[in-house]
Design a protein around this motif. Structure first.
Motif, short mmCIF file in Angstrom:
data_model
loop_
_atom_site.label_atom_id
_atom_site.label_comp_id
_atom_site.label_asym_id
_atom_site.label_seq_id
_atom_site.Cartn_x
_atom_site.Cartn_y
_atom_site.Cartn_z
N ALA A 380 5.15 11.49 -1.12
CA ALA A 380 6.53 11.66 -0.86
C ALA A 380 7.12 11.24 0.54
CB ALA A 380 6.83 13.24 -0.89
N GLU A 381 6.25 11.18 1.60
CA GLU A 381 6.86 10.92 2.83
C GLU A 381 6.90 9.36 2.73
OE1 GLU A 381 3.72 11.96 5.55
OE2 GLU A 381 4.07 14.05 5.29
N ILE A 382 5.97 8.79 2.14
CA ILE A 382 6.24 7.26 2.17
C ILE A 382 7.48 6.76 1.36
CG2 ILE A 382 5.26 5.04 1.38
CD1 ILE A 382 2.35 6.18 1.91
N VAL A 383 7.78 7.31 0.24
CA VAL A 383 8.89 6.84 -0.63
C VAL A 383 10.28 7.48 -0.45
CG1 VAL A 383 7.20 6.05 -2.30
CG2 VAL A 383 8.40 8.22 -2.43
N ALA A 384 10.25 8.73 0.62
CA ALA A 384 11.36 9.30 0.73
C ALA A 384 12.49 8.44 0.98
CB ALA A 384 11.41 10.20 1.98
N GLY A 385 13.65 8.60 0.11
CA GLY A 385 15.01 7.96 0.27
C GLY A 385 14.84 6.82 -0.57
N ALA A 386 13.85 6.33 -1.29
CA ALA A 386 13.74 5.02 -1.94
C ALA A 386 13.97 5.08 -3.29
CB ALA A 386 12.39 4.24 -1.80
N GLU A 388 14.60 3.09 -5.97
CA GLU A 388 14.30 1.80 -6.84
C GLU A 388 12.75 1.79 -7.04
OE1 GLU A 388 16.04 -0.06 -8.88
OE2 GLU A 388 17.77 1.29 -8.26
N PRO A 389 12.25 1.74 -8.04
CA PRO A 389 10.70 1.64 -8.14
C PRO A 389 10.14 0.48 -7.28
CG PRO A 389 11.56 1.99 -10.43
CD PRO A 389 12.78 1.54 -9.32
N LEU A 390 10.57 -0.79 -7.19
CA LEU A 390 10.11 -1.88 -6.43
C LEU A 390 10.09 -1.46 -5.22
CD1 LEU A 390 11.47 -4.98 -7.97
CD2 LEU A 390 9.27 -4.39 -8.02
N GLU A 391 11.30 -0.97 -4.68
CA GLU A 391 11.08 -0.42 -3.21
C GLU A 391 10.09 0.66 -2.90
OE1 GLU A 391 12.12 -0.07 0.71
OE2 GLU A 391 12.53 -1.79 -0.68
N ARG A 392 9.76 1.55 -3.89
CA ARG A 392 8.66 2.46 -3.75
C ARG A 392 7.51 1.81 -3.54
NH1 ARG A 392 9.83 8.04 -7.07
NH2 ARG A 392 11.93 8.42 -5.89
N ILE A 393 7.19 0.98 -4.62
CA ILE A 393 5.92 0.03 -4.27
C ILE A 393 5.80 -0.75 -3.02
CG2 ILE A 393 4.87 -2.03 -5.34
CD1 ILE A 393 5.83 -1.14 -8.00
N ALA A 394 7.04 -1.42 -2.64
CA ALA A 394 6.85 -2.15 -1.51
C ALA A 394 6.43 -1.32 -0.25
CB ALA A 394 8.18 -2.93 -1.06
N ARG A 395 7.08 0.01 -0.11
CA ARG A 395 7.07 0.74 1.00
C ARG A 395 5.27 1.46 1.01
NH1 ARG A 395 11.77 5.22 2.15
NH2 ARG A 395 13.50 3.78 2.30
N ILE A 396 4.79 1.45 -0.35
CA ILE A 396 3.52 2.05 -0.36
C ILE A 396 2.47 0.72 0.29
CG2 ILE A 396 1.54 2.75 -1.88
CD1 ILE A 396 3.60 3.91 -3.81
N ILE A 397 3.03 -0.44 -0.24
CA ILE A 397 1.98 -1.57 0.23
C ILE A 397 1.93 -1.71 1.87
CG2 ILE A 397 1.98 -4.00 -0.07
CD1 ILE A 397 0.82 -2.94 -2.28
N ARG A 398 3.37 -1.66 2.30
CA ARG A 398 3.28 -1.75 3.57
C ARG A 398 2.53 -0.49 4.46
NH1 ARG A 398 8.87 -3.51 2.48
NH2 ARG A 398 9.62 -1.06 2.96
N TRP A 399 2.68 0.58 4.00
CA TRP A 399 1.91 1.54 4.55
C TRP A 399 0.39 1.36 4.46
CZ3 TRP A 399 -2.07 4.92 3.65
CH2 TRP A 399 -2.11 6.24 4.43
N LEU A 400 -0.13 0.92 3.24
CA LEU A 400 -1.41 0.84 3.31
C LEU A 400 -1.97 -0.46 4.28
CD1 LEU A 400 -2.07 0.86 -0.52
CD2 LEU A 400 -3.16 2.15 1.10
N ASP A 401 -1.20 -1.21 4.31
CA ASP A 401 -1.41 -2.76 5.18
C ASP A 401 -1.41 -2.02 6.62
OD1 ASP A 401 -1.93 -5.41 5.48
OD2 ASP A 401 -0.12 -5.57 6.50
N ALA A 402 -0.68 -1.22 6.83
CA ALA A 402 -0.84 -0.50 8.29
C ALA A 402 -1.75 0.42 8.72
CB ALA A 402 0.74 -0.03 8.69
N ASN A 403 -1.97 1.03 7.67
CA ASN A 403 -2.89 2.31 8.08
C ASN A 403 -4.10 2.20 7.56
OD1 ASN A 403 -0.87 4.44 9.16
ND2 ASN A 403 0.28 3.28 7.87
N VAL A 404 -4.70 1.47 6.47
CA VAL A 404 -6.11 1.34 6.04
C VAL A 404 -6.63 0.03 6.41
CG1 VAL A 404 -7.68 1.71 3.89
CG2 VAL A 404 -5.52 2.96 4.16
#
Length: 525
Positions: A380-386, A388-404
């Motif tokens: 919910a924090e990562i996709v807040a305000g997004a 479109e599904p593509l934007e949600r996916i893009a945010r999750i990908i960016r979060w993983l890249d920065a945090n894992v």
């Protein structure tokens, strides 16, 4: 033990791993050095403690010709000092094709050995072409030890053995005077089977040692007929001597090496169930166990440049009968002895979206805990305000890249990754799928091959597919790709252990030819 004893090229690790273990045990025996008398006492003590007379042996010698061998393939697990360090596969079959009267012996091995602070990675692929009496016709051996490669190929030519040796990328040729009958090292434990195993029998013959590039004499003696808790059935104890090293092998009535001791008694080889051995291989390959990388690596006939920017790839797969799945992004079909696959980004077709797919791939599982409160809060924090599904996916990908962190850390589930913040490709796929499902995006995990620019070949890899407007979009969280490049070859779908079993048809067997490739101007985001 001096470092050079293992690393200096005289360790016999290429002795051919005796179909495969005799070579392995002889190799370690030489690598560890030591007094021969001490080695004998240690091995004899082990035999006396764990092996006992099994009564009268079979009335007739155990003897088969190659056309009537009761096996065509077997696997062995290798244990050193109480720890499993690798496994091997051995197969023998009629050559067919241009060599209808000959037989092919194939062997593959992968080992990761740690001892007294040293870590050695050893990988082997070999092919021997032999006559029906096992005498050598031609051969090709590929060895890799700690990243250094050695290829040896050759054949019998008249009274000589003619070889080409490629080391450091440079070829050299060698001709060795050969005895009238010479055998490959892979035939060491097949020789007594062809000539009949019975108590008291002795054998002596010459083999070509690929790693040492020498012809050496092998002597063997059948000493006993014994039983042990380590073997399901009694076996003949055969003592083999090669290059002054002693290895003891128990051969069952099918002619297979059921158990073996060498290397000061700390090196053990034993037959292993194929499914068990190959299942371990699949998991280790997916998790990038370094001892298996070379074993699992599939180098195509043509290296791929700018792999992350490949938008279309057409290949021919061989070595397996299983045809990979086809969908909007990947089309695979059999073409003669090969399977031709074409991958394209973006997908050119549309898959019908079904209520079943949406429902199934929004559900949590043992490995993808998308309903866990911590996962749901984070999603919910990562996709807040997004919206479109593509934007949600893009945010999750960016979060993983920065945090894992991308690291060779084995995990069992998405929650393991969330806790450790470190994982290999499968772990990244687990956590991506969990976050995507929690964000309302149907997502499934897929497993297959992806091209490694660092290793110039395809490795087993896990990524994900998310359902967007009726089409499955391939997403690679490990590479940070919203649209996975076309070097991704999907072999199976699924996130549970049982789903991976189908990979066994490819691991260690698949070969790839590149038929065509296209690049986009910029890599997929």
């Amino acid at each position: 033990m001096a470092a050079g004893a293992v690393a200096g090229g005289k360790s016999m690790f290429g002795t051919r791993w005796r179909s495969v273990a005799t070579g392995a045990c002889c190799a370690l025996a030489l690598a560890l050095g030591g007094c021969a008398g001490l080695v004998d006492r240690i091995v004899d003590a082990q035999i006396g403690a764990y092996f006992h007379e099994a009564g009268s042996p079979p009335a007739s010698p155990v003897q088969y010709d190659l056309a009537k061998l009761p096996f065509s393939e077997y696997w062995t697990g290798i244990v050193f000092n109480g720890e499993k360090i690798g496994f091997t596969r051995f197969s023998i079959r009629p050559a067919g094709g241009d060599h209808p009267r000959y037989y092919e012996i194939h062997s593959e091995a992968a080992f990761l050995l740690r001892f007294l602070g040293f870590q050695k990675r050893i990988n082997l692929r070999s092919r021997d072409l032999v006559n029906p009496d096992l005498t050598l016709v031609e051969f090709t051996y590929d060895y890799t030890i700690d990243g250094s490669a050695l290829r040896i190929s050759g054949r019998r030519e008249g009274e000589d053995l003619s070889t080409e040796i490629v080391a450091g990328g440079r070829p050299s040729r060698q001709r060795l005077p050969a005895p009238p009958r010479i055998y490959p090292s892979s035939a060491i434990m097949l020789y007594p089977v062809l000539h009949g195993i019975a108590l008291g029998r002795d054998y002596a013959f010459h083999v070509y040692n690929g790693q040492l590039q020498t012809i050496a004499e092998v002597t063997q003696r059948v000493l006993a007929y014994e039983r042990s808790d380590f073997m399901s059935r009694p076996g003949f104890r055969i003592e083999t001597s090669l290059h002054g090293q002693r290895v003891v092998t128990w051969v069952d009535q099918q002619g297979r090496p059921a158990f073996e001791i060498g290397g000061r008694g700390v090196m053990i080889s034993a037959l292993e169930d194929e499914d068990r051995a190959r299942r371990y291989l699949v998991l280790a390959s997916l998790n990038k166990n370094e001892g298996l990388i070379e074993y699992s690596l599939i180098r195509p006939d043509t290296p791929l440049e700018r792999a992350r920017a490949v938008s279309a790839l057409r290949i021919a797969l061989s070595g397996t009968q299983r045809v990979p799945p086809s969908d909007a992004a990947q089309r695979c079909a059999r073409a003669g002895d090969e399977i031709v696959c074409e991958m394209r980004v973006p997908a050119t077709g549309v898959l019908e979206e079904t209520p079943f797919a949406r429902e199934k791939y929004l559900q949590p599982s043992i490995t993808v805990q998308s309903n866990d409160p911590s996962v749901r809060r984070l999603a919910a924090e990562i996709v807040a305000g997004a919206e479109e599904p593509l934007e949600r996916i893009a945010r999750i990908i960016r979060w993983l890249d920065a945090n894992v962190e991308k690291a060779p850390i084995d995990v069992f589930s998405a929650l393991d990754v969330l806790e450790k913040r470190r994982a290999e490709c499968q772990g990244h796929a687990y956590l991506y799928a969990a976050l995507a499902r929690a964000a309302g995006i149907p997502t499934r995990i897929v497993n297959g091959l992806a091209y490694s620019e660092q290793l110039d070949g395809f490795l087993y890899h896990s990524w994900a597919e998310s359902l967007i407007e009726g089409r499955w979009l391939a997403v690679d969280p490990t590479f940070g790709q919203l649209r996975a490049d076309a070097t991704h070859i999907k072999l199976v779908e699924g996130e549970l252990l049982g789903d991976l079993v189908a990979l066994l048809d490819w691991v260690g067997r698949a070969r790839i030819r590149v038929l065509g490739i296209e690049h986009q101007d910029k890599p997929a985001p």
